[in-house]
Design an enzyme around this catalytic site. Structure first.
Site, short mmCIF file in Angstrom:
data_model
loop_
_atom_site.label_atom_id
_atom_site.label_comp_id
_atom_site.label_asym_id
_atom_site.label_seq_id
_atom_site.Cartn_x
_atom_site.Cartn_y
_atom_site.Cartn_z
N CYS A 147 -9.63 1.79 2.25
CA CYS A 147 -10.21 0.65 2.95
C CYS A 147 -11.09 -0.19 2.02
CB CYS A 147 -11.09 1.15 4.09
SG CYS A 147 -10.26 2.31 5.17
N ARG A 196 -6.37 -2.12 -3.38
CA ARG A 196 -6.77 -0.77 -3.00
C ARG A 196 -5.78 -0.13 -2.03
NH1 ARG A 196 -12.46 0.26 -3.47
NH2 ARG A 196 -12.35 1.53 -1.63
N ASN A 224 -15.77 2.28 5.72
CA ASN A 224 -14.87 3.01 4.81
C ASN A 224 -15.31 4.46 4.84
OD1 ASN A 224 -13.92 0.55 4.07
ND2 ASN A 224 -14.51 0.70 1.91
N GLY A 225 -14.33 5.37 4.76
CA GLY A 225 -14.68 6.80 4.71
C GLY A 225 -14.18 7.51 5.95
N GLU A 265 3.41 12.67 -16.46
CA GLU A 265 2.91 11.33 -16.14
C GLU A 265 4.08 10.35 -15.95
OE1 GLU A 265 0.36 10.07 -15.08
OE2 GLU A 265 0.42 7.95 -15.60
N LYS A 277 4.76 8.29 -12.50
CA LYS A 277 4.78 6.83 -12.47
C LYS A 277 6.01 6.31 -11.74
CE LYS A 277 1.77 5.90 -13.26
NZ LYS A 277 0.38 6.13 -13.53
C1 F6R Z 1 -1.48 7.25 -10.39
C2 F6R Z 1 -2.84 7.07 -9.93
C3 F6R Z 1 -3.51 8.21 -9.24
C4 F6R Z 1 -4.95 8.35 -9.75
C5 F6R Z 1 -5.70 9.42 -8.94
C6 F6R Z 1 -7.11 9.64 -9.47
O1 F6R Z 1 -1.01 6.11 -11.02
O2 F6R Z 1 -3.41 6.05 -10.09
O3 F6R Z 1 -2.81 9.40 -9.41
O4 F6R Z 1 -4.92 8.69 -11.11
O5 F6R Z 1 -5.77 9.01 -7.61
O6 F6R Z 1 -7.84 8.48 -9.44
P1 F6R Z 1 -9.16 8.30 -10.28
O7 F6R Z 1 -8.78 8.32 -11.74
O8 F6R Z 1 -9.72 6.98 -9.86
O9 F6R Z 1 -10.05 9.45 -9.95
#
Ligand code: F6R
Length: 614
Positions: A2, A27, A102-103, A485, A489
């Site tokens: 959110c 987001r 949010n939350g 990775e 992706k």
């Molecule tokens: C993949 C991706 C997610 C984030 C994961 C952790 O492309 O973006 O797997 O890496 O949600 O997010 P952060 O790094 O913000 O803790």
């Protein structure tokens, strides 16, 4: 996840809210809504779908007389399906206030039963709506808006970033925070609030981050912040250096592609300031990190989620090899619910682009509770994980807007490499290899040259394979996390099933998948010596079962041309840089496949940029 935006001031409120919401689209969300003042009453417009749908609704109603204060919200469903009704803002029974949130409110069920018994009626299935009714309940008991909000906040369990407007107080808007980010933007005769910095960038760069348990009142002229005890808190604003252009597409069709191409600069920014130009040594003194921090450390935990977890796996190879300290890497969602063996001799490293990921944050708190020192690698200045760490090493990737992480990953790996050099010298008391440091400094230049060459070849290969429904990604040693990775992706943005595997593990199961329709992406670098030979044998095993191969290999790896024409050549470098060099072709490959499949690349379905709930 959110997104929240709020405004109080003289500008036309709807354009400000819509601009802010557009900046939060990255987001991920499934519905959107706004609340504003009109003819002395609170008016809400909300809808399932995109910001564009909300704009259409607003346009139809032609709200020329809408006035501030106002709030906007993008919702990513947790309680209750995505629908017009469940979209925020939410009213209380008498429309005397409207809330965006949010939350997750963990005790919402209990609160809702209580409120139902008291005669409140609910219009949605959300946890958020209980907040509106709870505040209403305190208003009914004679509390003023601020007091009612504080009292209601004290009854909430869980995470929240809240923004509230009251019909009887059109001169103020109110915010509260617990475990979900709130950032206040300061202007001249106007103020803003948002859940995330990009929403504020078109208007201001002077911001204040709210801390857990704090409540704030925003008027046109003033921002007043109060701690949980009700005492006013004076906090200096922070200047956000990101400019608007870096949060825009700059001529690229998607943020993801722009961010892939920004990697040379991002790596340069992350490393340059930390390498002392005179003696060529890694220096973290500007980050507040010194040798003393590592005194007595006998074990490291690296904890993260998703792509950041893969960076952590690379970190294990780097740190164990250079420093000789055992490193455990764990998924934050697992770590937080097990019984990790941690004490004051443990260093806990959290890796998080957003610095807000709920599981990583909870793991950090658990590690702290058990006495570990905490270092975090984050991209977002002032984020919760950053603020709760003993030391933060900020990656200088700039805002990452596309949901799929690219430049955040390579800068995290770059930071882990710098940290391993630093620890090698200061903890293991061994001289880092100067060639490796020099190679890191010349990496941005090499990437700039190679990326467009890779991209051309990848476009060709993608046209052959975009319809494939399964991919296998194989790598060994330091390229094993890169296989993971690469698979993540393509899964997230092209909705193609893919598995990343340690190449040597293939025989123990996934080899059964090999057939003409299942391409295998194999990563093999001559810098890894014997491991290169082993990976070549694994590639031969795939080819001999008629499995098509896409090879990302060292320049001049003639052996692979005997197995496939789909070869992407990577220049020779030092082993420690392989993860960065080899992941970029995989990012481009996922991007091209997703583009050919017509996917919504920057906002893949079901995904959110910042995962602030479990
Ligand atoms: C993949 C991706 C997610 C984030 C994961 C952790 O492309 O973006 O797997 O890496 O949600 O997010 P952060 O790094 O913000 O803790």
């Amino acid at each position: 996840m959110c997104g929240i935006v709020g405004y109080i001031g003289e500008r036309k409120v709807i354009p400000v809210l819509m601009e802010g919401l557009r900046r939060l689209e990255y987001r991920g969300y499934d519905s959107a809504g706004v609340v504003f003042f009109r003819k002395g009453a609170l008016e809400v417009v909300k809808t399932k779908g995109r910001i564009l749908d909300l704009e259409e609704k607003l346009f139809e109603k032609c709200y020329v007389d809408a006035a501030a204060p106002g709030l906007g919200h993008t919702r990513w469903a947790t309680h209750g399906e995505p629908s017009d009704k469940n979209a925020h803002p939410h009213f209380d029974c008498t429309r005397s206030l409207a809330v965006v949130h949010n939350g997750i409110i963990e005790n919402y069920y209990q609160l809702k039963s209580e409120l139902l018994e008291k005669g409140h009626f609910f219009s949605s299935a959300t946890d958020t709506e209980v907040i509106a009714h709870l505040i209403e309940e305190f208003l009914k008991r004679g509390c003023a808006p601020f007091e009612a909000l504080c009292k209601a906040a004290k009854r909430l369990k869980g995470s929240y970033a809240l923004a509230v407007v009251f019909k009887k107080d059109p001169e103020a808007l109110f915010v509260a925070r617990n475990q979900s980010p709130v950032v206040i933007g300061l202007g001249e005769g106007e103020n803003f609030v948002a859940s995330d910095i990009p929403a504020l960038l078109p208007f201001t760069r002077e911001v204040i981050f709210l801390e857990d348990g704090e409540v704030a009142i925003l008027t046109k002229e003033k921002v007043s912040i109060f701690n949980p005890e009700g005492k006013e808190v004076i906090r200096e604003p922070v200047k956000i250096e990101w400019d608007l252009a870096s949060a825009e597409k700059g001529g690229y069709p998607h943020f993801m592609l722009k961010e892939i191409y920004e990697q040379p600069e991002a790596i340069q920014h992350t490393s340059l300031g930390r390498i002392n130009q005179q003696n060529g040594e890694v220096d973290f003194s500007a980050d507040g990190l010194s040798e003393d921090f590592f005194k007595g450390i006998k074990k490291l935990f690296i904890v993260a989620c998703g792509t950041s977890f893969h960076a952590g796996l690379v970190g294990k190879y780097l740190i164990e090899e250079k420093v000789g300290i055992p490193v455990e890497v764990d998924l934050a969602s697992e770590f937080r619910y097990r019984n990790p063996l941690i004490n004051e001799n443990t260093l806990f490293i959290a890796i998080s682009q957003s610095g807000e990921t709920a599981d990583t944050l909870a793991s950090l708190r658990e590690a702290k509770k058990r006495g570990a020192k905490v270092l975090s690698i984050c991209n977002v200045v002032g984020s919760t994980i950053a603020r709760e760490s003993d030391v933060v090493l900020y990656t200088q990737a700039g805002p990452e807007i596309s949901v799929a992480s690219t430049k955040a990953f390579t800068t995290q790996v770059c930071m882990l490499l710098l940290l391993s050099f630093y620890m090698q010298k200061r903890v293991a008391k061994r001289e880092p290899d100067k060639n490796e440091l020099e190679a890191l400094l010349s990496l941005p230049g090499i990437l700039k040259k190679e990326m467009s060459l890779w991209h051309e070849k990848i476009k060709e290969i993608s046209k052959k394979w975009y319809f494939a429904e399964d991919f296998l990604y194989l790598g060994r040693n330091i390229l094993f996390p890169i296989a993971l990775e690469g698979a993540l992706k393509i899964k997230e943005i092209a909705y193609t099933h893919a598995e990343g595997y340690a190449a040597g593990e293939m025989k123990h199961g996934p080899i059964a998948l090999i057939e003409e329709k299942v391409p295998t992406v194999v990563l093999a670098a001559k810098e890894t010596g014997i491991i290169y030979e082993k990976t070549l044998s694994n590639a031969e095993e795939v080819a001999s079962r008629r499995g098509p191969l896409i090879a990302v290999v060292s320049k001049g790896a003639e052996e692979f041309y005997k197995l496939t024409q789909d070869v992407i050549e990577v220049p020779l470098t030092v082993k420690v840089l392989l993860p960065i060099l080899y992941v970029i072709p995989l990012q481009l490959f996922a991007y091209e496949i997703a583009a050919l499949r017509g996917c919504d690349i920057d906002k893949p379905r079901n995904l959110a940029k910042s995962v602030t709930v479990e």
